[in-house]
Motif scaffolding. Structure first.
Motif, PDB file in Angstrom:
ATOM      1  N   SER A  18       0.837  -1.063   0.011  1.00  0.00           N
ATOM      2  CA  SER A  18      -0.035   0.037  -0.085  1.00  0.00           C
ATOM      3  C   SER A  18       1.003   1.301   0.116  1.00  0.00           C
ATOM      4  CB  SER A  18      -0.875  -0.022   1.291  1.00  0.00           C
ATOM      5  OG  SER A  18      -1.193   1.084   1.710  1.00  0.00           O
ATOM      6  N   GLU A  19       0.198   2.265  -0.067  1.00  0.00           N
ATOM      7  CA  GLU A  19       1.034   3.758  -0.013  1.00  0.00           C
ATOM      8  C   GLU A  19       2.105   3.941   1.205  1.00  0.00           C
ATOM      9  OE1 GLU A  19       0.253   8.293  -0.281  1.00  0.00           O
ATOM     10  OE2 GLU A  19      -1.303   6.854  -1.440  1.00  0.00           O
ATOM     11  N   THR A  20       1.470   3.500   2.312  1.00  0.00           N
ATOM     12  CA  THR A  20       2.220   3.591   3.677  1.00  0.00           C
ATOM     13  C   THR A  20       2.550   2.387   4.503  1.00  0.00           C
ATOM     14  OG1 THR A  20       0.148   4.122   4.770  1.00  0.00           O
ATOM     15  CG2 THR A  20       1.268   5.794   3.976  1.00  0.00           C
ATOM     16  N   TRP A  21       2.160   1.266   4.089  1.00  0.00           N
ATOM     17  CA  TRP A  21       2.515   0.002   4.468  1.00  0.00           C
ATOM     18  C   TRP A  21       2.503  -1.118   3.661  1.00  0.00           C
ATOM     19  CZ3 TRP A  21      -1.141  -3.644   3.961  1.00  0.00           C
ATOM     20  CH2 TRP A  21      -2.517  -3.196   3.673  1.00  0.00           C
ATOM     21  N   GLU A  22       3.262  -2.257   4.150  1.00  0.00           N
ATOM     22  CA  GLU A  22       3.247  -3.362   3.328  1.00  0.00           C
ATOM     23  C   GLU A  22       2.869  -4.742   4.359  1.00  0.00           C
ATOM     24  OE1 GLU A  22       7.426  -3.247   1.535  1.00  0.00           O
ATOM     25  OE2 GLU A  22       7.467  -5.305   2.461  1.00  0.00           O
ATOM     26  N   SER A  23       2.320  -5.848   3.911  1.00  0.00           N
ATOM     27  CA  SER A  23       1.864  -6.592   4.864  1.00  0.00           C
ATOM     28  C   SER A  23       2.021  -8.018   4.398  1.00  0.00           C
ATOM     29  CB  SER A  23       0.550  -6.417   5.251  1.00  0.00           C
ATOM     30  OG  SER A  23       0.091  -7.063   6.553  1.00  0.00           O
ATOM     31  N   THR A  24       2.513  -9.143   5.179  1.00  0.00           N
ATOM     32  CA  THR A  24       2.595 -10.457   4.514  1.00  0.00           C
ATOM     33  C   THR A  24       1.730 -11.260   5.487  1.00  0.00           C
ATOM     34  OG1 THR A  24       4.977  -9.984   3.747  1.00  0.00           O
ATOM     35  CG2 THR A  24       4.215 -12.495   4.055  1.00  0.00           C
ATOM     36  N   ARG A  25       0.610 -11.818   4.800  1.00  0.00           N
ATOM     37  CA  ARG A  25      -0.313 -12.533   5.522  1.00  0.00           C
ATOM     38  C   ARG A  25       0.090 -14.131   5.705  1.00  0.00           C
ATOM     39  NH1 ARG A  25      -3.899  -9.051   2.783  1.00  0.00           N
ATOM     40  NH2 ARG A  25      -4.308  -7.304   4.017  1.00  0.00           N
ATOM     41  N   LEU A  26       0.376 -14.517   7.049  1.00  0.00           N
ATOM     42  CA  LEU A  26       1.118 -15.897   7.235  1.00  0.00           C
ATOM     43  C   LEU A  26      -0.023 -16.677   7.557  1.00  0.00           C
ATOM     44  CD1 LEU A  26       4.093 -14.908   9.273  1.00  0.00           C
ATOM     45  CD2 LEU A  26       4.157 -15.739   7.091  1.00  0.00           C
ATOM     46  N   VAL A  27      -1.420 -16.305   8.007  1.00  0.00           N
ATOM     47  CA  VAL A  27      -2.365 -17.094   8.171  1.00  0.00           C
ATOM     48  C   VAL A  27      -3.472 -16.360   7.795  1.00  0.00           C
ATOM     49  CG1 VAL A  27      -3.866 -18.411   9.965  1.00  0.00           C
ATOM     50  CG2 VAL A  27      -1.473 -18.123  10.270  1.00  0.00           C
ATOM     51  N   LEU A  28      -4.324 -16.961   6.702  1.00  0.00           N
ATOM     52  CA  LEU A  28      -5.544 -16.281   6.198  1.00  0.00           C
ATOM     53  C   LEU A  28      -6.720 -17.305   6.414  1.00  0.00           C
ATOM     54  CD1 LEU A  28      -4.027 -15.145   2.867  1.00  0.00           C
ATOM     55  CD2 LEU A  28      -5.126 -13.591   4.588  1.00  0.00           C
ATOM     56  N   ALA A  29      -8.163 -16.418   6.176  1.00  0.00           N
ATOM     57  CA  ALA A  29      -9.249 -17.028   6.499  1.00  0.00           C
ATOM     58  C   ALA A  29      -9.358 -18.417   6.001  1.00  0.00           C
ATOM     59  CB  ALA A  29     -10.266 -16.302   5.634  1.00  0.00           C
ATOM     60  N   ASP A  30      -8.622 -18.717   4.807  1.00  0.00           N
ATOM     61  CA  ASP A  30      -8.968 -20.053   4.343  1.00  0.00           C
ATOM     62  C   ASP A  30      -8.005 -21.267   5.182  1.00  0.00           C
ATOM     63  OD1 ASP A  30      -6.449 -19.609   3.112  1.00  0.00           O
ATOM     64  OD2 ASP A  30      -6.930 -19.904   1.041  1.00  0.00           O
ATOM     65  N   ASP A  31      -7.305 -20.737   5.935  1.00  0.00           N
ATOM     66  CA  ASP A  31      -6.743 -21.784   6.872  1.00  0.00           C
ATOM     67  C   ASP A  31      -7.540 -22.144   7.954  1.00  0.00           C
ATOM     68  OD1 ASP A  31      -3.925 -21.627   5.355  1.00  0.00           O
ATOM     69  OD2 ASP A  31      -3.647 -19.799   6.185  1.00  0.00           O
ATOM     70  N   ASN A  32      -8.708 -21.902   7.889  1.00  0.00           N
ATOM     71  CA  ASN A  32      -9.699 -22.201   9.117  1.00  0.00           C
ATOM     72  C   ASN A  32      -9.123 -22.133  10.558  1.00  0.00           C
ATOM     73  OD1 ASN A  32     -11.879 -22.499   7.106  1.00  0.00           O
ATOM     74  ND2 ASN A  32     -10.589 -24.316   6.431  1.00  0.00           N
ATOM     75  N   MET A  33      -8.486 -21.012  10.787  1.00  0.00           N
ATOM     76  CA  MET A  33      -7.768 -21.019  12.268  1.00  0.00           C
ATOM     77  C   MET A  33      -8.791 -20.080  12.989  1.00  0.00           C
ATOM     78  SD  MET A  33      -4.979 -22.731  12.460  1.00  0.00           S
ATOM     79  CE  MET A  33      -3.981 -21.939  13.777  1.00  0.00           C
ATOM     80  N   GLY A  34      -9.797 -19.348  12.467  1.00  0.00           N
ATOM     81  CA  GLY A  34     -10.455 -18.473  13.145  1.00  0.00           C
ATOM     82  C   GLY A  34      -9.957 -16.986  13.200  1.00  0.00           C
ATOM     83  N   PHE A  35      -8.520 -16.682  12.889  1.00  0.00           N
ATOM     84  CA  PHE A  35      -8.112 -15.505  12.840  1.00  0.00           C
ATOM     85  C   PHE A  35      -7.083 -15.379  11.699  1.00  0.00           C
ATOM     86  CE2 PHE A  35      -5.494 -18.363  15.544  1.00  0.00           C
ATOM     87  CZ  PHE A  35      -4.347 -18.444  14.872  1.00  0.00           C
ATOM     88  N   SER A  36      -6.564 -14.241  11.331  1.00  0.00           N
ATOM     89  CA  SER A  36      -5.429 -14.076  10.538  1.00  0.00           C
ATOM     90  C   SER A  36      -4.484 -13.357  11.028  1.00  0.00           C
ATOM     91  CB  SER A  36      -5.842 -13.355   8.968  1.00  0.00           C
ATOM     92  OG  SER A  36      -6.392 -12.124   9.383  1.00  0.00           O
TER      93      SER A  36
END
Ligand code: 9YT
Length: 133
Positions: A18-36
């Motif tokens: 993004s303009e002011t940040w970048e982010s790497t999502r290690l756990v996402l919704a389709d991992d079915n953990m209930g959080f990301s």
């Protein structure tokens, strides 16, 4: 179980910028953990206004210095390594990074990875993501 590394995830579409940040999502919704779970870098000398009206978020500062202001009451909290802030009331907020900030973020409900911040700084609710998919 499953195991991932930040190094590998950063080279995949799990990394978003993004303009002011970048982010790497290690756990996402389709991992079915209930959080990301995300490792986010906020660029130095930036201000980012956000409002996760559909999500709760916990943010832990790994490194860097900045501050967060909750907009409804104007309270300002300093962020240093070891600080954890919790947006438990869907608080509208402004994040100001004096240096680069490395943050570990947890979202409930989990983000899918396809959200973009809307004009209010929010991500859509999971049910609205399904409608537009
Ligand atoms: C701290 C914060 O909320 N930054 C925005 C990025 C977010 N953590 C994400 O979508 O990964």
């Amino acid at each position: 179980m499953f195991v991932r590394t930040l190094q590998a995830a950063e080279k995949s579409d799990r990394r978003v910028t993004s303009e002011t940040w970048e982010s790497t999502r290690l756990v996402l919704a389709d991992d079915n953990m209930g959080f990301s779970f995300h490792i986010t870098t906020i660029y130095a000398n930036t201000t980012t206004e956000m409002w996760y009206r559909n999500h709760l978020e916990t943010v832990y500062c790994i490194s860097g210095e900045g501050e967060i202001e909750t907009l409804d009451d104007g309270k300002v909290y300093q962020i240093v390594p070891g600080t954890v802030y919790n947006l438990d009331k869907h608080d509208k907020h402004v994040l100001r990074a004096r240096t680069e900030l490395k943050l570990a973020c947890v979202f409930n409900p989990p983000v899918t990875g396809k959200e973009v911040h809307d004009e209010t700084g929010a991500y859509p609710a999971p049910e609205d993501m399904k409608k537009s998919a």
